[in-house]
Scaffold this active site. Structure first.
Site, PDB file in Angstrom:
ATOM      1  N   MET A  30       0.851  -1.189   0.000  1.00 38.90           N
ATOM      2  CA  MET A  30       0.000   0.000   0.000  1.00 38.90           C
ATOM      3  C   MET A  30       0.890   1.243   0.000  1.00 38.90           C
ATOM      4  O   MET A  30       0.448   2.321   0.402  1.00 38.90           O
ATOM      5  CB  MET A  30      -0.932  -0.003   1.209  1.00 38.90           C
ATOM      6  N   GLY A  36      10.857  -3.019   5.684  1.00 31.72           N
ATOM      7  CA  GLY A  36      10.131  -4.296   5.602  1.00 31.72           C
ATOM      8  C   GLY A  36       9.755  -4.606   4.157  1.00 31.72           C
ATOM      9  O   GLY A  36       9.986  -5.718   3.661  1.00 31.72           O
ATOM     10  N   HIS A  37       9.211  -3.594   3.455  1.00 30.30           N
ATOM     11  CA  HIS A  37       8.871  -3.787   2.035  1.00 30.30           C
ATOM     12  C   HIS A  37      10.148  -4.047   1.217  1.00 30.30           C
ATOM     13  O   HIS A  37      10.145  -4.879   0.316  1.00 30.30           O
ATOM     14  CB  HIS A  37       8.193  -2.538   1.460  1.00 30.30           C
ATOM     15  N   GLN A 152      -2.983 -12.174   7.789  1.00 34.92           N
ATOM     16  CA  GLN A 152      -3.150 -11.899   6.351  1.00 34.92           C
ATOM     17  C   GLN A 152      -2.448 -12.981   5.524  1.00 34.92           C
ATOM     18  O   GLN A 152      -2.998 -13.510   4.553  1.00 34.92           O
ATOM     19  CB  GLN A 152      -2.578 -10.520   6.031  1.00 34.92           C
ATOM     20  N   SER A 184       6.654  -0.513  10.367  1.00 40.54           N
ATOM     21  CA  SER A 184       5.276  -0.366   9.880  1.00 40.54           C
ATOM     22  C   SER A 184       5.106   1.053   9.366  1.00 40.54           C
ATOM     23  O   SER A 184       5.660   2.001   9.940  1.00 40.54           O
ATOM     24  CB  SER A 184       4.301  -0.601  11.035  1.00 40.54           C
ATOM     25  N   ARG A 186       2.583   2.691   9.764  1.00 40.12           N
ATOM     26  CA  ARG A 186       1.821   3.404  10.801  1.00 40.12           C
ATOM     27  C   ARG A 186       2.713   3.904  11.937  1.00 40.12           C
ATOM     28  O   ARG A 186       2.249   4.701  12.758  1.00 40.12           O
ATOM     29  CB  ARG A 186       0.693   2.526  11.335  1.00 40.12           C
TER      30      ARG A 186
HETATM   31  O1  PAF Z   1      -0.152  -5.797   3.535  1.00 41.51           O
HETATM   32  C1  PAF Z   1      -0.563  -4.831   2.848  1.00 41.51           C
HETATM   33  O2  PAF Z   1       0.111  -3.818   2.709  1.00 41.51           O
HETATM   34  C2  PAF Z   1      -1.940  -4.907   2.208  1.00 41.51           C
HETATM   35  O3  PAF Z   1      -2.856  -5.532   3.057  1.00 41.51           O
HETATM   36  C3  PAF Z   1      -1.917  -5.573   0.824  1.00 41.51           C
HETATM   37  C4  PAF Z   1      -1.526  -7.036   0.910  1.00 41.51           C
HETATM   38  C5  PAF Z   1      -0.964  -4.828  -0.083  1.00 41.51           C
HETATM   39  C6  PAF Z   1      -3.311  -5.507   0.211  1.00 41.51           C
HETATM   40  O4  PAF Z   1      -3.746  -4.196   0.045  1.00 41.51           O
END
Ligand code: PAF
Length: 279
Positions: A30, A36-37, A152, A184, A186
């Site tokens: 998102m 982390g990403h 998730q 995060s 956030r």
């Molecule tokens: O983990 C996230 O950032 C979101 O939940 C995802 C998997 C990109 C779906 O919008």
């Protein structure tokens, strides 16, 4: 690196890469990317010919009183990071490109009803819907998700199995700040005092990891963890729970692999963290 805004142009690029016999990896995000990403993108880079990052703040996974509007966004910084990590494409659609009302939803009910699903009843339905759409648009061979969002990850694995997506789901370890706080997007909501208070999550996790053992009572482990969080005046527990690692249903004893997960409000910011324990 290419940037696409529409489903059509994304499909065209992917089709051409597939015709050249290239493998495709997808990192759904998102945006407002952090380390982390970056760890997901690096792993995806190592394991695929083509790296696609989706950067889309998905409205259907936010409840009516949640932080959709306030959710941090910085596409310029995201695209610079993706480029530096060797991504080939960022798919950055507008909500109108992804959703035409009324539209279909995908949901994986049982696993979505516990933990975060209790406080965020529509959240995982939105996640499953957008991830299914991204899987259909990008048709990746592999898709990468962080273990920080452990529920998730479990739900997406179940969705892939139940709906026969021919995609390998790769779960990647939680990336933490030096002092232990899980990374995060956030975390940017926290002021200095709250940032210090937020350390009660990782402290509680460490305590849980120290006391857990095969046949341990969930109530004992969780009690030790809760005591640490309750001692922090700025913290308010949403949940601290132990669930079966596959079904996400609560357990009373450690008899199978479990997930120990928590969501805690620090001021107004809701943070999550977890650890897995294999027997
Ligand atoms: O983990 C996230 O950032 C979101 O939940 C995802 C998997 C990109 C779906 O919008």
């Amino acid at each position: 690196m290419k940037v696409t805004k529409t489903v059509e142009e994304t499909r065209k690029l992917v089709k051409a890469w597939k015709q050249e016999g290239k493998s495709i990896g997808l990192v759904p995000t998102m945006g407002f990317l952090h380390e982390g990403h970056a760890s997901l993108i690096r792993r995806c880079r190592e394991e695929n010919d083509i790296v696609v990052v989706s950067d889309f703040v998905n409205p259907t996974q936010f409840g009516p009183n949640e932080d959709l509007e306030a959710y941090p966004r910085d596409f310029k910084r995201d695209s610079e990071l993706c480029e530096s990590l060797g991504a080939d494409l960022i798919f950055n659609p507008e909500p109108e490109e992804m959703y035409h009302d009324p539209h279909a939803f995908v949901s994986i009910d049982l696993l979505s009803e516990t933990l975060c699903g209790k406080t965020r009843p529509i959240h995982f339905k939105g996640v499953c819907t957008v991830v299914s759409k991204l899987f259909h648009i990008v048709t990746p061979d592999k898709a990468y998700f962080g273990q920080k969002d452990a529920q998730q990850l479990a739900i997406i694995r179940k969705m892939v199995q139940d709906l026969n997506f021919d995609i390998q789901i790769v779960g990647c370890p939680i990336v933490r700040e030096e002092d232990g706080l899980a990374k995060s997007s956030r975390n940017t909501y926290l002021n200095t005092e709250e940032r210090k208070a937020a350390l009660c999550l990782s402290k509680a996790l460490r305590r849980g990891m120290d006391v857990i053992h095969p046949q341990a009572d969930a109530s004992e482990v969780l009690g030790e963890m809760r005591a640490i969080i309750e001692a922090e005046p700025l913290a308010r527990i949403d949940y601290v729970s132990m669930v079966d690692a596959l079904t996400m249903q609560p357990v009373e004893k450690v008899e199978k692999d479990v997930l120990v997960a928590m969501a805690v409000y620090i001021g107004k910011t809701r943070l999550i963290d977890n650890f897995s324990y294999e027997v």
